[in-house]
Design a protein around this motif. Structure first.
Motif, PDB file in Angstrom:
ATOM      1  N   ILE A  50       0.852  -1.194   0.000  1.00 30.35           N
ATOM      2  CA  ILE A  50       0.000   0.000   0.000  1.00 30.35           C
ATOM      3  C   ILE A  50       0.883   1.238   0.000  1.00 30.35           C
ATOM      4  CG2 ILE A  50      -1.740   1.303   1.283  1.00 30.35           C
ATOM      5  CD1 ILE A  50      -2.690  -1.252   2.513  1.00 30.35           C
ATOM      6  N   GLY A  51       0.518   2.190  -0.842  1.00 30.19           N
ATOM      7  CA  GLY A  51       1.204   3.477  -0.792  1.00 30.19           C
ATOM      8  C   GLY A  51       0.429   4.375   0.155  1.00 30.19           C
ATOM      9  N   TYR A  52       1.140   4.980   1.096  1.00 30.26           N
ATOM     10  CA  TYR A  52       0.444   5.733   2.148  1.00 30.26           C
ATOM     11  C   TYR A  52       1.042   7.120   2.282  1.00 30.26           C
ATOM     12  CZ  TYR A  52      -0.896   6.941   6.983  1.00 30.26           C
ATOM     13  OH  TYR A  52      -1.365   7.566   8.108  1.00 30.26           O
ATOM     14  N   MET A  53       0.165   8.077   2.463  1.00 28.85           N
ATOM     15  CA  MET A  53       0.619   9.431   2.711  1.00 28.85           C
ATOM     16  C   MET A  53      -0.091   9.877   3.977  1.00 28.85           C
ATOM     17  SD  MET A  53       0.696  12.163  -0.308  1.00 28.85           S
ATOM     18  CE  MET A  53       0.864  13.892  -0.040  1.00 28.85           C
ATOM     19  N   ALA A 100       5.057   7.689  -1.562  1.00 35.11           N
ATOM     20  CA  ALA A 100       3.901   6.794  -1.530  1.00 35.11           C
ATOM     21  C   ALA A 100       3.798   5.975  -2.822  1.00 35.11           C
ATOM     22  CB  ALA A 100       2.619   7.597  -1.313  1.00 35.11           C
ATOM     23  N   LEU A 101       4.278   6.558  -3.933  1.00 34.82           N
ATOM     24  CA  LEU A 101       4.090   5.897  -5.227  1.00 34.82           C
ATOM     25  C   LEU A 101       5.281   5.047  -5.659  1.00 34.82           C
ATOM     26  CD1 LEU A 101       2.480   8.854  -7.204  1.00 34.82           C
ATOM     27  CD2 LEU A 101       1.357   6.775  -6.423  1.00 34.82           C
ATOM     28  N   VAL A 102       6.426   5.280  -5.040  1.00 31.85           N
ATOM     29  CA  VAL A 102       7.673   4.749  -5.573  1.00 31.85           C
ATOM     30  C   VAL A 102       7.741   3.225  -5.583  1.00 31.85           C
ATOM     31  CG1 VAL A 102       8.969   4.783  -3.398  1.00 31.85           C
ATOM     32  CG2 VAL A 102      10.168   5.159  -5.538  1.00 31.85           C
ATOM     33  N   SER A 103       6.985   2.585  -4.698  1.00 34.29           N
ATOM     34  CA  SER A 103       7.085   1.125  -4.637  1.00 34.29           C
ATOM     35  C   SER A 103       6.036   0.445  -5.530  1.00 34.29           C
ATOM     36  CB  SER A 103       6.931   0.659  -3.194  1.00 34.29           C
ATOM     37  OG  SER A 103       5.679   1.065  -2.707  1.00 34.29           O
ATOM     38  N   ARG A 104       5.445   1.184  -6.458  1.00 36.54           N
ATOM     39  CA  ARG A 104       4.374   0.659  -7.308  1.00 36.54           C
ATOM     40  C   ARG A 104       3.312  -0.041  -6.467  1.00 36.54           C
ATOM     41  NH1 ARG A 104       5.616   1.303 -12.201  1.00 36.54           N
ATOM     42  NH2 ARG A 104       7.766   1.406 -12.904  1.00 36.54           N
ATOM     43  N   PRO A 105       2.637   0.697  -5.614  1.00 40.88           N
ATOM     44  CA  PRO A 105       1.691   0.062  -4.694  1.00 40.88           C
ATOM     45  C   PRO A 105       0.460  -0.480  -5.409  1.00 40.88           C
ATOM     46  CG  PRO A 105       1.559   2.445  -4.533  1.00 40.88           C
ATOM     47  CD  PRO A 105       2.717   2.144  -5.430  1.00 40.88           C
ATOM     48  N   GLU A 106      -0.171  -1.470  -4.776  1.00 43.35           N
ATOM     49  CA  GLU A 106      -1.414  -2.032  -5.308  1.00 43.35           C
ATOM     50  C   GLU A 106      -2.598  -1.194  -4.861  1.00 43.35           C
ATOM     51  OE1 GLU A 106      -1.776  -6.017  -3.993  1.00 43.35           O
ATOM     52  OE2 GLU A 106       0.023  -6.694  -5.033  1.00 43.35           O
ATOM     53  N   VAL A 107      -2.428  -0.467  -3.780  1.00 44.44           N
ATOM     54  CA  VAL A 107      -3.505   0.332  -3.202  1.00 44.44           C
ATOM     55  C   VAL A 107      -2.886   1.661  -2.759  1.00 44.44           C
ATOM     56  CG1 VAL A 107      -5.153   0.485  -1.284  1.00 44.44           C
ATOM     57  CG2 VAL A 107      -4.662  -1.736  -2.319  1.00 44.44           C
ATOM     58  N   LEU A 108      -3.662   2.736  -2.894  1.00 42.27           N
ATOM     59  CA  LEU A 108      -3.170   4.027  -2.402  1.00 42.27           C
ATOM     60  C   LEU A 108      -4.113   4.559  -1.335  1.00 42.27           C
ATOM     61  CD1 LEU A 108      -1.979   6.015  -5.542  1.00 42.27           C
ATOM     62  CD2 LEU A 108      -0.600   5.323  -3.586  1.00 42.27           C
ATOM     63  N   ILE A 109      -3.575   4.914  -0.197  1.00 38.47           N
ATOM     64  CA  ILE A 109      -4.362   5.533   0.865  1.00 38.47           C
ATOM     65  C   ILE A 109      -3.683   6.850   1.215  1.00 38.47           C
ATOM     66  CG2 ILE A 109      -5.127   5.326   3.252  1.00 38.47           C
ATOM     67  CD1 ILE A 109      -5.390   2.361   2.857  1.00 38.47           C
ATOM     68  N   LEU A 110      -4.356   7.944   0.928  1.00 38.29           N
ATOM     69  CA  LEU A 110      -3.723   9.252   1.053  1.00 38.29           C
ATOM     70  C   LEU A 110      -4.571  10.153   1.945  1.00 38.29           C
ATOM     71  CD1 LEU A 110      -3.182   9.628  -2.792  1.00 38.29           C
ATOM     72  CD2 LEU A 110      -1.544   8.690  -1.169  1.00 38.29           C
ATOM     73  N   ASP A 111      -3.947  10.657   2.999  1.00 34.88           N
ATOM     74  CA  ASP A 111      -4.669  11.507   3.937  1.00 34.88           C
ATOM     75  C   ASP A 111      -4.398  12.970   3.580  1.00 34.88           C
ATOM     76  OD1 ASP A 111      -6.209  12.278   6.026  1.00 34.88           O
ATOM     77  OD2 ASP A 111      -5.055  11.225   7.581  1.00 34.88           O
ATOM     78  N   GLU A 112      -5.406  13.636   3.100  1.00 35.51           N
ATOM     79  CA  GLU A 112      -5.293  15.053   2.712  1.00 35.51           C
ATOM     80  C   GLU A 112      -4.129  15.310   1.752  1.00 35.51           C
ATOM     81  OE1 GLU A 112      -7.310  17.472   3.525  1.00 35.51           O
ATOM     82  OE2 GLU A 112      -8.456  16.683   5.209  1.00 35.51           O
ATOM     83  N   PRO A 113      -4.091  14.598   0.627  1.00 35.08           N
ATOM     84  CA  PRO A 113      -2.923  14.787  -0.239  1.00 35.08           C
ATOM     85  C   PRO A 113      -2.878  16.172  -0.890  1.00 35.08           C
ATOM     86  CG  PRO A 113      -4.559  13.418  -1.327  1.00 35.08           C
ATOM     87  CD  PRO A 113      -5.048  13.637   0.067  1.00 35.08           C
ATOM     88  N   PHE A 114      -4.028  16.834  -1.010  1.00 32.76           N
ATOM     89  CA  PHE A 114      -4.049  18.102  -1.745  1.00 32.76           C
ATOM     90  C   PHE A 114      -3.807  19.319  -0.866  1.00 32.76           C
ATOM     91  CE2 PHE A 114      -6.488  15.225  -4.415  1.00 32.76           C
ATOM     92  CZ  PHE A 114      -5.883  15.435  -5.640  1.00 32.76           C
ATOM     93  N   SER A 115      -3.812  19.118   0.443  1.00 32.93           N
ATOM     94  CA  SER A 115      -3.724  20.305   1.285  1.00 32.93           C
ATOM     95  C   SER A 115      -2.355  20.945   1.145  1.00 32.93           C
ATOM     96  CB  SER A 115      -4.007  19.947   2.740  1.00 32.93           C
ATOM     97  OG  SER A 115      -2.900  19.317   3.305  1.00 32.93           O
ATOM     98  N   GLY A 116      -2.354  22.252   1.035  1.00 30.30           N
ATOM     99  CA  GLY A 116      -1.098  22.980   0.944  1.00 30.30           C
ATOM    100  C   GLY A 116      -0.493  23.041  -0.445  1.00 30.30           C
ATOM    101  N   LEU A 117      -1.220  22.572  -1.459  1.00 25.90           N
ATOM    102  CA  LEU A 117      -0.681  22.623  -2.822  1.00 25.90           C
ATOM    103  C   LEU A 117      -1.255  23.820  -3.574  1.00 25.90           C
ATOM    104  CD1 LEU A 117      -0.714  18.967  -4.177  1.00 25.90           C
ATOM    105  CD2 LEU A 117       1.225  20.320  -3.403  1.00 25.90           C
ATOM    106  N   ASP A 118      -0.431  24.410  -4.442  1.00 24.78           N
ATOM    107  CA  ASP A 118      -0.962  25.476  -5.296  1.00 24.78           C
ATOM    108  C   ASP A 118      -1.736  24.815  -6.447  1.00 24.78           C
ATOM    109  OD1 ASP A 118       0.804  24.612  -7.251  1.00 24.78           O
ATOM    110  OD2 ASP A 118       2.336  26.059  -6.670  1.00 24.78           O
ATOM    111  N   PRO A 119      -2.514  25.601  -7.208  1.00 24.74           N
ATOM    112  CA  PRO A 119      -3.367  25.002  -8.246  1.00 24.74           C
ATOM    113  C   PRO A 119      -2.592  24.127  -9.232  1.00 24.74           C
ATOM    114  CG  PRO A 119      -3.960  27.279  -7.906  1.00 24.74           C
ATOM    115  CD  PRO A 119      -2.745  27.041  -7.081  1.00 24.74           C
ATOM    116  N   VAL A 120      -1.370  24.531  -9.566  1.00 21.30           N
ATOM    117  CA  VAL A 120      -0.574  23.725 -10.499  1.00 21.30           C
ATOM    118  C   VAL A 120      -0.230  22.391  -9.850  1.00 21.30           C
ATOM    119  CG1 VAL A 120       1.541  23.625 -11.842  1.00 21.30           C
ATOM    120  CG2 VAL A 120       0.382  25.812 -11.506  1.00 21.30           C
TER     121      VAL A 120
END
Lengths: 309, 397
Positions: free
Chosen positions: A73-76, A143-163
């Motif tokens: 699992i890829g986790y953030m 989170a992605l580097v191990s080619r996960p079978e599942v992704l679980i991401l907690d608030e991945p978008f917070s703090g990012l600019d629109p780009v």
């Protein structure tokens, strides 16, 4: 299928989760919404084995998640975490190896993902020298580097600019297309609406709504009928059976219809008042749905009474 | 259906090795580590150079002799040895040449005149030199007189020396080695236990621990960290020991290389035990706080034990058979510093060492067991200081 089934969790007297359950199909994206403190992070941490559920379990492909399955699992985490003094490339390689890749494959994957997320030139820099946005990219790459079978991401978008948001959204959609089930939590409901195949709304430790965005919109409670009748006397619609007036201002009326009420009857009543310039079902936005389902039941009742009064 | 999986299951051993590898590779480039290594090596070289300089202070006395030195030469060397002075006999052809050499300070003194009327010519009066020369002249004359009287010198009673206090010179030397060794051992214990503690807090404060624990169990993380830094610490102390032994042998500072190597090997052994205990203690204490700033307060109790052990060990060097030294050499936590000093200074029975080692192993096992629980319980609690009892409870769950 990634299944969250009947999760219960209490910290002392504080019951955080009271039977949270939902499923995410491979290749679909699940948006996990809920107000602060609703229990989203706890749910994800239980899936990652960082907290223990009092009852219930999380299954992947029909088997409860164990340490070996979690390695895929890829986790953030909600609180971002990286080694501040470690270089970007080495850090990604290390996380890939912790997920079971051999040294050569890990190094290749680290190079690939740092390149894809626009970090190619920063590979040799310690993480603490990077801007917050770039640190966030490294976190995603981890989170992605191990080619996960599942992704679980907690608030991945917070703090990012629109780009950054667009780049992350693209990366997630790509994972989805490759057949990975993606679960992410977010307060940015427009984003959830745009990206997710299905949505779950968590309130006070319970799932108060789950389904596709379409299904949620079709829920009666979320739908309102907007009728604009410039010449009508105030209170024109109150007399129609099965109709509740949500708001009325100078003929611009929002109506909620009880189940089984025919909208054509409402149209007929409107026409009787004179001209009808607008008559349409308004699709509720996810934000409205969210407010509706998340609002405290006691408060909600009070609001209804106020409107009715 | 799903993304191709290029990962394979990892065993505990592999995970621990991965963690240990990261610790080593990131610490070996750390400025504190490099600075401390350089400092230690400079310190050891400094001690060696000091010893060499002190030894070379008692320089050789050069004594000039006219003609063939023969018996007198042998007697002078023998006498020098008895008085602990290195004597070099220099031959001159004429008395004048010998006198000139004394004036030019090429030699410290010259023996001139006949054997019946010997004369010592010196630049400055030197009692040691006088004693050597008069002793030598006397013994030659005595030998001649005895030979003339027909007495074989070997018939004279020979004095047999029995030392009740063992080989005291060698003991002192071993004690010096042990004290220097304990200084190094203590410094490295403090340093590497600190590294472990800082590493634990770094992972907690940066929250990276959450990502790590999603892939491994707390004990694997702890074991990897302690082992990795331990290998580095053992490597460092071994390098220092090698430089120390090599230098001591090369500069001829010690008389008994076998004893020296034995003492150093025991120090390495006690370092391993001491490190295992203190690294675990420091790691567990560190897991209770979330910021480097709070580290000092939680590390104080364990640090005090280390400091106490060090002070007692230094004291034990001068009184290795005192009650304090004997008792503390069994106390886990103090024993890694006190026992090697006792072993170097006096006769410690093997069973005594065995008891100290066993007690130490019991203490390590206890710390690892209880501490592991505290560590697991406290690791994911960020913000402020976690109470020991809370952490224990959380670790149980």
């Amino acid at each position: 299928m990634l299944e969250f089934d009947g999760l219960h969790k209490s910290y002392g007297d504080n019951r955080v989760l009271e039977g949270v359950g939902f499923t995410v199909a491979p290749g679909s994206m699940f948006g996990f919404c809920g107000s602060n403190g609703a229990g989203k992070t706890t749910t994800m941490r239980i899936a990652m084995g960082l907290a223990r559920a009092d009852a219930g379990e999380v299954r992947w492909r029909g088997r409860p998640l164990d340490e070996e399955a979690r390695r895929r699992i890829g986790y953030m985490p909600e609180e971002r975490g990286l080694y501040p003094k470690m270089r970007v490339g080495e850090q990604l390689t290390y996380f890939a190896r912790l997920h079971g890749m051999d040294a050569a494959a890990a190094a290749r994957a680290a190079e690939e993902w740092s390149g894809r997320l626009g970090l190619a030139e920063r590979r040799g820099d310690p993480v603490e020298k990077l801007s917050l946005g770039n640190q966030q990219r490294v976190q995603l790459a981890a989170a992605l580097v191990s080619r996960p079978e599942v992704l679980i991401l907690d608030e991945p978008f917070s703090g990012l600019d629109p780009v950054g948001v667009d780049a992350l959204a693209e990366a997630l959609l790509e994972q989805c297309r490759a057949g990975v089930p993606v679960v992410f939590s977010s307060h940015q409901l427009d984003l959830v609406e745009r990206l997710c195949d299905s949505v779950g709304i968590l309130a006070r430790g319970r799932m108060v709504a789950t389904g596709t965005v379409e299904e949620l919109r079709r829920r009666e409670s979320g739908r309102v009928l907007r009728v604009v009748v410039p010449d009508a006397a105030p209170g024109w619609a109150a007399a129609v059976p099965g109709v509740r007036v949500v708001s009325e201002r100078a003929g611009d009326t929002l109506l909620e219809l009880a189940g089984g009420t025919d909208d054509q009857q409402v149209l007929a009543a409107a026409l009787r008042t004179g001209r009808v310039t607008h008559f349409a079902w308004r699709e509720a936005t996810l934000v409205e749905l969210f407010r509706e389902v998340v609002a405290d039941p006691v408060q909600q009742a009070a609001v209804r009474e106020e409107v009715a009064a | 259906m799903s993304a191709p999986s290029s990962t394979s299951p990892l065993s505990s051993g592999q995970l621990v090795r991965l963690v240990a590898g990261r610790e080593i590779s990131s610490r070996i480039r750390d400025k504190t580590f490099i600075a401390s290594s350089v400092l230690m090596i400079v310190l050891i070289l400094g001690v060696l150079v000091f010893q060499v300089v002190v030894n070379s202070g008692e320089d050789t006395s050069r004594i000039g002799v006219v003609g063939d030195p023969g018996q007198v030469g042998t007697a002078l060397e023998a006498q020098g040895e008895a008085l602990d002075v290195d004597v070099e006999v220099v031959r001159f052809d004429t008395e004048d040449a010998a006198r000139t050499a004394v004036e030019d300070e090429e030699v410290d003194g010259a023996l001139v005149g006949s054997s019946g009327d010997p004369e010592l010519v010196v630049a400055d009066p030197d009692t040691t030199l006088e004693a050597v020369v008069s002793g030598a002249v006397g013994s030659v004359a005595l030998g001649d007189a005895l030979a003339q009287a027909g007495v074989d010198p070997s018939d004279l009673p020979q004095l047999t020396v029995t030392a009740l206090d063992g080989d005291s010179a060698a003991d002192t030397q071993r004690t010096v080695v042990a004290v220097v060794g304990v200084v190094v051992l203590y410094s490295l214990l403090i340093l590497f236990a600190q590294f472990v503690a800082q590493g634990v807090v770094e992972e907690k404060s940066s929250r990276v621990v959450e990502l790590l624990l999603a892939t491994m169990k707390p004990w694997q993380l702890l074991a990897g960290k302690i082992l990795g830094l331990g290998v580095l610490g053992l490597g460092q102390i071994a390098v220092i020991a090698a430089i120390g032994i090599g230098g001591a042998l090369a500069f001829d500072v010690v008389d008994l290389p076998g004893e020296l190597i034995g003492t150093v090997l025991w120090l390495l052994f006690w370092f391993v035990l001491g490190y295992a205990l203190f690294a675990s203690l420091f790691a567990v204490a560190a897991s209770l706080v979330s910021r480097q700033e709070d580290l000092g307060s939680v590390l104080t109790p364990a640090s005090l034990v280390l400091v106490a052990g060090f002070i007692v060990a230094v004291q034990a060097a001068s009184d290795p058979d005192g009650t304090l030294a004997i008792v503390t050499s069994y106390v886990p936590g103090l024993s890694p510093m006190v026992m090697p000093v006792r072993q170097a200074a006096g006769d410690v029975a093997l069973w005594e060492v065995g008891v100290a080692v066993a007690l130490m192993l019991v203490a390590i096992a206890l710390v690892v067991r209880l501490g592991g629980r505290v560590y697991s319980g406290a690791l994911l609690r960020t913000g402020g200081k976690t109470k020991l009892r809370e952490a224990l409870k959380a670790g149980e769950a």
